[in-house]
Design a protein around this motif. Structure first.
Motif, PDB file in Angstrom:
ATOM      1  N   LYS A   1       0.851  -1.180   0.000  1.00 11.02           N
ATOM      2  CA  LYS A   1       0.000   0.000   0.000  1.00 11.02           C
ATOM      3  C   LYS A   1       0.891   1.235   0.000  1.00 11.02           C
ATOM      4  O   LYS A   1       1.788   1.364   0.831  1.00 11.02           O
TER       5      LYS A   1
ATOM      6  N   ILE B   1       1.522  -5.225   2.750  1.00  6.79           N
ATOM      7  CA  ILE B   1       0.258  -5.786   3.240  1.00  6.79           C
ATOM      8  C   ILE B   1       0.437  -7.276   3.512  1.00  6.79           C
ATOM      9  O   ILE B   1      -0.003  -7.804   4.522  1.00  6.79           O
ATOM     10  N   TYR B   2       1.095  -7.971   2.592  1.00  8.53           N
ATOM     11  CA  TYR B   2       1.439  -9.392   2.792  1.00  8.53           C
ATOM     12  C   TYR B   2       2.560  -9.770   1.847  1.00  8.53           C
ATOM     13  O   TYR B   2       2.873  -9.062   0.921  1.00  8.53           O
TER      14      TYR B   2
END
Length: 436
Positions: free
Chosen positions: A426, A435-436
Motif C-alpha cells: 500500500k 500488506i502481505y
C-alpha cells in the motif's frame, strides 16, 4: 401516469456504416437507476454517447429518438446537455479547465450554479483545487467529474464506468452524493462491468450483446465471481532480482515529495500488487520504476527489458491499427496469435484504434506488450473497462509470463485481483507498506 424522465429509442448508431448498436429501447423514471452491462466492445459507451448526442461529433451516426419528460429532443449535444450530464469513462476527456478549481467553477457556471469550494472538500478535492488538471491522477479526475455532474441540476446523469480508477473511500463518497441526487428525482444511467456494485439499488438492467439487448428488466444477480486463485498455477519465485528501488524520492516541480524513501525489489517469476488512495502516487511510482521519470534521490536498477503500460492506453500506441501495434509489421508468430485469440481481438485487428472502446484499446495495449516479451512489466490499472472474461484472460496471461521468468508489478483498485499477487503493498504518505 407520471412520465418517464428519459426515453430513448435507438434504431441504429455507429461509425462508418457499421451498426455498433441497434434496436434498443429504454426508459427510466425519476429517482431510478438503469444499469447497462455487457462484454467489452458490446456498445455500452456508444449507447451513452448516443443518448448524450455526442456520437456524431465523434464521427459516427445516430438514427433514433430521445425524449425528456415526454418531449422529443433534437440529438444536438448543445440542446441535450441542458438536461443530460455525461461523464466519460476516460475522465481526461471531460475536463477543460486549467486547474481543478477553474474546471469545477466553469462547469457549474454553465449550468447556472454558484461555485462553492466547500463542496470540493466534500468530494476530497479541496487540497488539490489549485493543481493543474494534467498533474492530477485519473482517480482525482474522475472525482472532479462526479462533483460537477452531481452538483448540477440536469434531469439525467450518464456515468460510464464510474468506479474504474476509484479507491474504496472515493466509492463511499460517490454513493452518498448519488443517493442525494436520486432523492431529488434525477435519473441515472450507469455503465459497469461489475453488476454486483449496484445490487443494493435494485436498478433496472440492460445487458448488451454485440450491440443488441439480450436482457432488459429488473436487476438479476447470478454473475459468477471471478476466482483468481483457481487461475493461478503454483510457481517458485526466483532469488534473481529484476528491478530494485533503493531510497527513491520524487517530487513534481513546486510540490511536496510524492515518493519518500521508497524501497522495492521485484524478482523473476514474481507478481506484485500496489494499492493506495487516489492521488497517492501509484502512477508516479510506476513511471519512476520504468525510467519515464528520474528519481530526485536514490536509485532504480533494472536488469532486463522493461515496459510500462499506462492507464490511458492511447499514450502507449505508436500505430493507427491494432494489427500494426501488436505484430509490428512482422509475420505473426503462433504465440502472438494465441494472445490475440485470448483477448478476443481477431475481429478488431483492422479497426482504427481511435474507434475502439476503452476496454478494447486496453486489450490491444496489453496484448502488444505481451507479444513483444519483456523481462519487467509495469501495468497501471490494467483491468479498467474490462469485463469478467477478459480479466480472466489477463490474469492467465500475467501468470504465464511470470512462469516464464518475467516479473510483473500491477497498480490497481480492482477487488477482483485479490489472490493474484505474491506480495501486495500500500502506497501511503509517499512510502510503501507491505500488506502481505
Amino acid at each position: 401516469m407520471q412520465r418517464k424522465v428519459l426515453e430513448a429509442r435507438i434504431y441504429r448508431a455507429g461509425y462508418k456504416g457499421s451498426f455498433i448498436i441497434q434496436n434498443i429501447s429504454l426508459s427510466i423514471g425519476a429517482g431510478e437507476i438503469l444499469l447497462v452491462t455487457g462484454r467489452s466492445g458490446s456498445g455500452k459507451s456508444t449507447l451513452l454517447k448516443s443518448i448524450a448526442g455526442l456520437i456524431e461529433i465523434d464521427g459516427g451516426f445516430f438514427d433514433g429518438v430521445i425524449a425528456i419528460k415526454g418531449q422529443k429532443i433534437s440529438p444536438n449535444p448543445l440542446v441535450l446537455s441542458k438536461s443530460i450530464f455525461y461523464v466519460p469513462q476516460e475522465p481526461w476527456y471531460g475536463i477543460v479547465g486549467y486547474t481543478v478549481q477553474t474546471d469545477y467553477c466553469h462547469t457549474l457556471s454553465v449550468y447556472g450554479k454558484h461555485c462553492k469550494l466547500e463542496l470540493l472538500e466534500a468530494y476530497g478535492l479541496l487540497s488539490i483545487a489549485n493543481r493543474v488538471v494534467y498533474g492530477i491522477s485519473a482517480g482525482e479526475s474522475q472525482r472532479l467529474l462526479w462533483a460537477e455532474a452531481l452538483e448540477t441540476d440536469t434531469l439525467v446523469i450518464l456515468f460510464d464506468e464510474p468506479y474504474t480508477y476509484i479507491d474504496l473511500e472515493g466509492r463511499a463518497v460517490f454513493k452518498k452524493y448519488l443517493e442525494k441526487a436520486l432523492s431529488t428525482g434525477r435519473a441515472v444511467v450507469v455503465v459497469d462491468h461489475m453488476p454486483e456494485n449496484w445490487e443494493d439499488y435494485e436498478p433496472y438492467m440492460l445487458v448488451l450483446d454485440r450491440g443488441k439487448p439480450s436482457y432488459y428488466g429488473r436487476f438479476r444477480s447470478g454473475v459468477k465471481a471471478l476466482d483468481i486463485r483457481s487461475l493461478r498455477r503454483e510457481r517458485a519465485t526466483s532469488l534473481d532480482v529484476l528491478l530494485e528501488a533503493e531510497n527513491v524520492w520524487f517530487s513534481y516541480h513546486g510540490h511536496d515529495p510524492v515518493l519518500r524513501g521508497v524501497d522495492l525489489s521485484l524478482r523473476r517469476r514474481e507478481i506484485i500488487g500496489i494499492v493506495g488512495r487516489n492521488g497517492t502516487g501509484k502512477t508516479t511510482l510506476l513511471k519512476v520504476l520504468a525510467g519515464v521519470y528520474n528519481a530526485r534521490r536514490g536509485r532504480v536498477r533494472r536488469r532486463g527489458s522493461t515496459v510500462y503500460v499506462p492507464e490511458n492506453p492511447l499514450l502507449y500506441f505508436s500505430h493507427p491499427l491494432p494489427r500494426e501495434e501488436i505484430f509490428a509489421a512482422e509475420k505473426p508468430s503462433e504465440k502472438a496469435l494465441r494472445i490475440v485469440r485470448a483477448f478476443d481481438l481477431e475481429h478488431l485487428l483492422d479497426k482504427p484504434l481511435a474507434k475502439l472502446s476503452s476496454g478494447e484499446r486496453r486489450r490491444v495495449a496489453l496484448a502488444s506488450a505481451l507479444v513483444r516479451g519483456y523481462s519487467i512489466y509495469l501495468l497501471d490499472e490494467p483491468t479498467g473497462g474490462l469485463d469478467r472474461y477478459t480479466v480472466e484472460s489477463l490474469v492467465e496471461a500475467i501468470a504465464f509470463i511470470a512462469e516464464t521468468g518475467s516479473g510483473v508489478i500491477v497498480a490497481h483498485h480492482d477487488p477482483r485481483l485479490t489472490g493474484l499477487f505474491d506480495a501486495e503493498y500500500k502506497l501511503e504518505g509517499g512510502s510503501l507498506q507491505c500488506i502481505y
